[in-house]
Design an enzyme around this catalytic site. Structure first.
Site, short mmCIF file in Angstrom:
data_model
loop_
_atom_site.label_atom_id
_atom_site.label_comp_id
_atom_site.label_asym_id
_atom_site.label_seq_id
_atom_site.Cartn_x
_atom_site.Cartn_y
_atom_site.Cartn_z
N THR A 186 0.76 -1.07 -0.18
CA THR A 186 -0.06 -0.07 -0.11
C THR A 186 0.69 1.38 0.09
O THR A 186 1.81 1.26 0.68
CB THR A 186 -0.82 0.11 1.08
N ARG A 214 -14.44 -7.53 1.18
CA ARG A 214 -13.19 -7.09 2.32
C ARG A 214 -12.72 -5.63 2.02
O ARG A 214 -12.16 -5.28 1.09
CB ARG A 214 -12.27 -7.97 2.35
N VAL A 215 -13.00 -4.89 3.03
CA VAL A 215 -12.33 -3.60 3.11
C VAL A 215 -11.14 -3.71 4.37
O VAL A 215 -11.44 -4.00 5.54
CB VAL A 215 -13.43 -2.56 3.55
N GLY A 216 -9.94 -2.98 4.04
CA GLY A 216 -8.97 -2.98 4.93
C GLY A 216 -8.98 -1.49 5.79
O GLY A 216 -9.83 -0.96 5.82
N ASP A 217 -7.72 -1.43 6.46
CA ASP A 217 -7.67 -0.18 7.17
C ASP A 217 -7.43 1.14 6.10
O ASP A 217 -7.65 2.26 6.61
CB ASP A 217 -6.39 -0.53 7.97
N GLY A 238 0.21 -2.82 5.83
CA GLY A 238 0.40 -4.20 6.13
C GLY A 238 -1.23 -4.68 6.45
O GLY A 238 -1.89 -4.37 5.73
N GLY A 240 -4.18 -5.02 7.34
CA GLY A 240 -5.05 -3.92 7.84
C GLY A 240 -6.20 -4.33 9.13
O GLY A 240 -6.49 -3.29 9.85
C1 SD4 Z 1 -5.14 -3.63 3.91
N1 SD4 Z 1 -3.15 -2.13 4.67
O1 SD4 Z 1 -5.74 -3.77 2.72
C2 SD4 Z 1 -3.74 -2.71 3.48
C3 SD4 Z 1 -2.85 -3.82 2.78
C4 SD4 Z 1 -1.51 -3.46 2.43
O2 SD4 Z 1 0.41 -2.23 2.75
O3 SD4 Z 1 -0.68 -4.22 1.73
N2 SD4 Z 1 -0.76 -2.51 3.13
O4 SD4 Z 1 -5.12 -4.25 4.78
#
Ligand code: SD4
Length: 324
Positions: A186, A214-217, A238, A240
């Site tokens: 990200t 799915r939705v992350g952070d 990382g 999320g």
């Molecule tokens: C998520 N944080 O969707 C994001 C993914 C990611 O580096 O790769 N972040 O969880």
């Protein structure tokens, strides 16, 4: 006379700078005493190219908000970046679904989540911020809004990403992606402009091969990104789910408010996250932070996370210290 002006005048008298650079330096020099120099930080190696685009705006005296939008758009359009925008790895149904958010110096923010076929979700997030009374739009509603704003749908699944997904589907049964750079890249960015204002942006295709929907952070204000112009800003990368559990970037900013340096704040937030996630050895999370004085820092769980920093001295990578 401050050192910047002295150095500049010396260079100018040698004829080494253009008139435009002279005017720019004078503008920068007329800032209130103690105002930090512009700076931008962003996650991972692809942050270098994103920073370079942001720096063009910052170094010309532009607004941090414009800089972070322009910066992360570079990663969104880059098919080599497999966890952001075009070329992002799809979810397990083969769909590229994107999350993004943006926040400015006044606390205004905008966010989109679970959007498809939109090359620049960060710009859509900014439109939500500036053209609607809302902060967050998701899925079909967000896409409908995008088309109404004149954004044209584009296929974001590259042949390479589709191939990777097909190979992965044939071999894997998983609940969570493995820890590696490819699955965690990200782009989160925080910038400080010549007026001393902060803004941030975060954009991603999320965890590779995630469940559909799915939705992350990354699009969640206070999780993937938070900015408080009195204190500083932070962005996360990382896994999320772990970041959301501790409102990670809000925590980093609040720790800076308590007097911690950006570096200490990122470390304390990672330690909090670890205390709430017994499985932390199997995940990667990294935070980056920049405060109002132009100090920056980072910390992560696993080694091999680095971030890009661009200021008047150049654009460079810094390895984040890690828990493990
Ligand atoms: C998520 N944080 O969707 C994001 C993914 C990611 O580096 O790769 N972040 O969880």
């Amino acid at each position: 006379m401050n050192p910047t002006r002295r150095t500049f005048l010396r260079q100018f008298s040698l004829g080494s700078l253009s008139w435009a650079a002279f005017l720019q330096a004078c503008r920068a020099d007329s800032r209130p005493a103690g105002t930090p120099q512009p700076m931008v930080i962003s996650t991972w190696q692809h942050g270098l190219a994103a920073n370079a685009a942001a720096w063009q705006i910052l170094s010309a005296g532009g607004r941090a908000l414009d800089a972070v939008e322009a910066g992360v758009r570079v990663s969104e359009a880059d098919p080599q970046v497999t966890s952001v925008g075009y070329g992002g790895l799809p979810d397990r149904t083969g769909k590229v679904t994107l999350d993004a958010c943006i926040m400015d110096e006044t606390g205004n923010c905008g966010s989109v989540a679970f959007v498809q076929d939109i090359m620049h979700p960060i710009s859509l997030a900014r439109m939500v911020m500036e053209k609607t009374p809302h902060i967050m739009l998701v899925g079909e509603g967000a896409q409908q809004f995008a088309w109404e704003q004149g954004i044209k749908p584009e296929n974001l699944l590259t042949p390479e990403a589709e191939q990777a997904w097909r190979e992965w589907m044939a071999t894997q049964t998983f609940t969570r992606p493995p820890i590696n750079v490819e699955n965690h890249d990200t782009i989160g960015m925080v910038a400080l402009d010549a007026q001393g204002n902060l803004s941030g942006a975060c954009t991603t295709s999320g965890a590779a091969y995630k469940l559909h929907g799915r939705v992350g952070d990354s699009p969640i204000i206070g999780a993937g990104l938070f900015v408080d112009n009195e204190i500083g800003g932070a962005a996360a990368t990382g896994w999320g789910e772990a970041v959301i559990r501790i409102c990670g970037t809000h925590l980093v900013v609040e720790l800076m408010r308590q007097g911690h340096s950006p570096q200490e704040a990122c470390q304390l937030a990672v330690e909090r996250l670890i205390s709430k996630n017994p499985d932390y050895q199997e995940i990667q999370v990294g935070f980056i932070a920049l405060n109002k004085h132009g100090e920056h820092g980072s910390y992560c769980i696993q080694p091999n996370f680095d971030y890009a920093v661009h200021d008047a001295t150049g654009n460079r990578m810094i390895k984040a210290p890690s828990k493990r």
